[in-house]
Design a protein around this motif. Structure first.
Motif, mmCIF file in Angstrom:
data_model
loop_
_atom_site.group_PDB
_atom_site.id
_atom_site.type_symbol
_atom_site.label_atom_id
_atom_site.label_comp_id
_atom_site.label_asym_id
_atom_site.label_seq_id
_atom_site.Cartn_x
_atom_site.Cartn_y
_atom_site.Cartn_z
ATOM 1 N N ASP A 8 0.812 -1.204 0.000
ATOM 2 C CA ASP A 8 0.000 0.000 0.000
ATOM 3 C C ASP A 8 0.849 1.259 0.000
ATOM 4 O OD1 ASP A 8 -2.325 -1.485 0.062
ATOM 5 O OD2 ASP A 8 -2.432 -1.459 2.247
ATOM 6 N N ALA A 9 2.052 1.180 0.524
ATOM 7 C CA ALA A 9 2.893 2.361 0.701
ATOM 8 C C ALA A 9 3.691 2.714 -0.542
ATOM 9 C CB ALA A 9 3.850 2.153 1.871
ATOM 10 N N VAL A 10 4.088 1.719 -1.352
ATOM 11 C CA VAL A 10 4.930 1.955 -2.523
ATOM 12 C C VAL A 10 4.315 1.239 -3.710
ATOM 13 C CG1 VAL A 10 7.236 1.709 -3.517
ATOM 14 C CG2 VAL A 10 6.991 2.072 -1.054
ATOM 15 N N LYS A 11 4.077 1.985 -4.778
ATOM 16 C CA LYS A 11 3.539 1.415 -6.016
ATOM 17 C C LYS A 11 4.435 1.827 -7.175
ATOM 18 C CE LYS A 11 -1.281 1.414 -4.563
ATOM 19 N NZ LYS A 11 -1.337 0.050 -4.161
ATOM 20 N N GLU A 17 7.471 9.569 -19.296
ATOM 21 C CA GLU A 17 8.825 10.001 -18.917
ATOM 22 C C GLU A 17 9.676 8.881 -18.344
ATOM 23 O OE1 GLU A 17 9.234 14.375 -17.599
ATOM 24 O OE2 GLU A 17 7.498 13.536 -16.535
ATOM 25 N N GLY A 18 9.068 7.767 -17.989
ATOM 26 C CA GLY A 18 9.816 6.655 -17.416
ATOM 27 C C GLY A 18 8.957 5.906 -16.406
ATOM 28 N N LEU A 19 9.609 5.297 -15.436
ATOM 29 C CA LEU A 19 8.916 4.576 -14.368
ATOM 30 C C LEU A 19 8.761 5.489 -13.162
ATOM 31 C CD1 LEU A 19 10.760 1.139 -14.512
ATOM 32 C CD2 LEU A 19 8.439 1.642 -15.292
ATOM 33 N N THR A 20 7.673 5.323 -12.438
ATOM 34 C CA THR A 20 7.429 6.139 -11.256
ATOM 35 C C THR A 20 7.159 5.255 -10.057
ATOM 36 O OG1 THR A 20 6.508 7.928 -12.597
ATOM 37 C CG2 THR A 20 5.978 7.949 -10.260
ATOM 38 N N LEU A 21 7.923 5.471 -8.995
ATOM 39 C CA LEU A 21 7.645 4.859 -7.699
ATOM 40 C C LEU A 21 6.780 5.852 -6.928
ATOM 41 C CD1 LEU A 21 11.241 3.660 -6.883
ATOM 42 C CD2 LEU A 21 9.283 2.170 -7.249
ATOM 43 N N ILE A 22 5.583 5.428 -6.559
ATOM 44 C CA ILE A 22 4.657 6.302 -5.835
ATOM 45 C C ILE A 22 4.696 5.910 -4.362
ATOM 46 C CG2 ILE A 22 2.264 7.051 -5.581
ATOM 47 C CD1 ILE A 22 1.878 6.321 -8.551
ATOM 48 N N GLU A 129 6.538 11.075 -5.360
ATOM 49 C CA GLU A 129 6.850 10.209 -6.486
ATOM 50 C C GLU A 129 8.329 10.317 -6.810
ATOM 51 O OE1 GLU A 129 2.529 10.507 -8.751
ATOM 52 O OE2 GLU A 129 4.320 11.142 -9.825
ATOM 53 N N ILE A 130 8.945 9.177 -7.079
ATOM 54 C CA ILE A 130 10.316 9.160 -7.581
ATOM 55 C C ILE A 130 10.217 8.698 -9.023
ATOM 56 C CG2 ILE A 130 12.636 8.210 -7.356
ATOM 57 C CD1 ILE A 130 11.974 7.685 -4.381
ATOM 58 N N VAL A 131 10.465 9.617 -9.943
ATOM 59 C CA VAL A 131 10.366 9.324 -11.370
ATOM 60 C C VAL A 131 11.742 8.910 -11.864
ATOM 61 C CG1 VAL A 131 9.670 10.189 -13.633
ATOM 62 C CG2 VAL A 131 8.537 11.058 -11.557
#
Length: 181
Positions: A8-11, A17-22, A129-131
């Motif tokens: 639930d915390a990280v998706k 633009e690329g991959l995103t860690l939410i 978000e980490i893109v």
């Protein structure tokens, strides 16, 4: 690999633009705070492990819901979203993610994932978000010059570098430099 509740915390999502860690902020920050919670400190090392497997550039973005912030630390959601993104960025640099790969952005409430009309919607919109950026931003792909198109500003950009703009000379330039402000 992450601990309980990490699903639930990280998706992870794919974008142009690329991959995103939410990173959902309810797991990472207390309301109105930019201090990482202990739970975040147990989840972020796994995020760092993933980021170390790539050499791509990273943009850390802070997002909020549209509720105005009311505390002594942040004047608006711009400040809160940026401070949260910076808190994650500092964790990354302390854990050997090269600062030259990183940039930060505070988006405030202006890029919601869900409508801010419900508690669940507002909760989804509060995130960092980490893109993981592609080599070149997606807008480069549409920059092919058409046969009859004026070059405009496009020649100024080559290989992600901005070329110096030539300064025009002649009578028009002299008149412009002597014109009143």
């Amino acid at each position: 690999k992450s601990g309980a509740g990490a699903g639930d915390a990280v998706k992870l999502e794919r974008h142009a633009e690329g991959l995103t860690l939410i990173l959902q902020t309810r797991s990472f920050f207390a309301p109105g705070s930019d201090i990482l919670r202990p739970e975040a400190l147990t989840l972020l090392p796994d995020v760092v492990d993933v980021l170390k497997k790539t050499k791509q550039r990273l943009r850390v973005e802070g997002h909020t819901d549209d509720m105005p912030i009311h505390n002594a630390f942040f004047a608006s959601n711009w400040e809160l979203s940026t401070a949260r993104a910076l808190a994650v960025l500092h964790f990354l640099t302390r854990n050997n993610i090269a600062p030259a790969r990183l940039s930060v952005a505070g988006m405030a409430e202006h890029q919601p994932l869900r409508p801010n009309t419900t508690r669940e919607g507002r909760s989804r919109n509060r995130r960092v978000e980490i893109v993981i950026l592609s080599d070149k931003p997606s807008f480069w792909s549409g920059m092919k010059k058409k046969a009859n198109e004026s070059p405009g500003w496009q020649p100024l950009i080559s290989n992600d570098q901005v070329a110096p703009v030539p300064v025009p000379s002649g009578p028009a330039q002299e008149e412009a430099s002597h014109a009143a402000p």
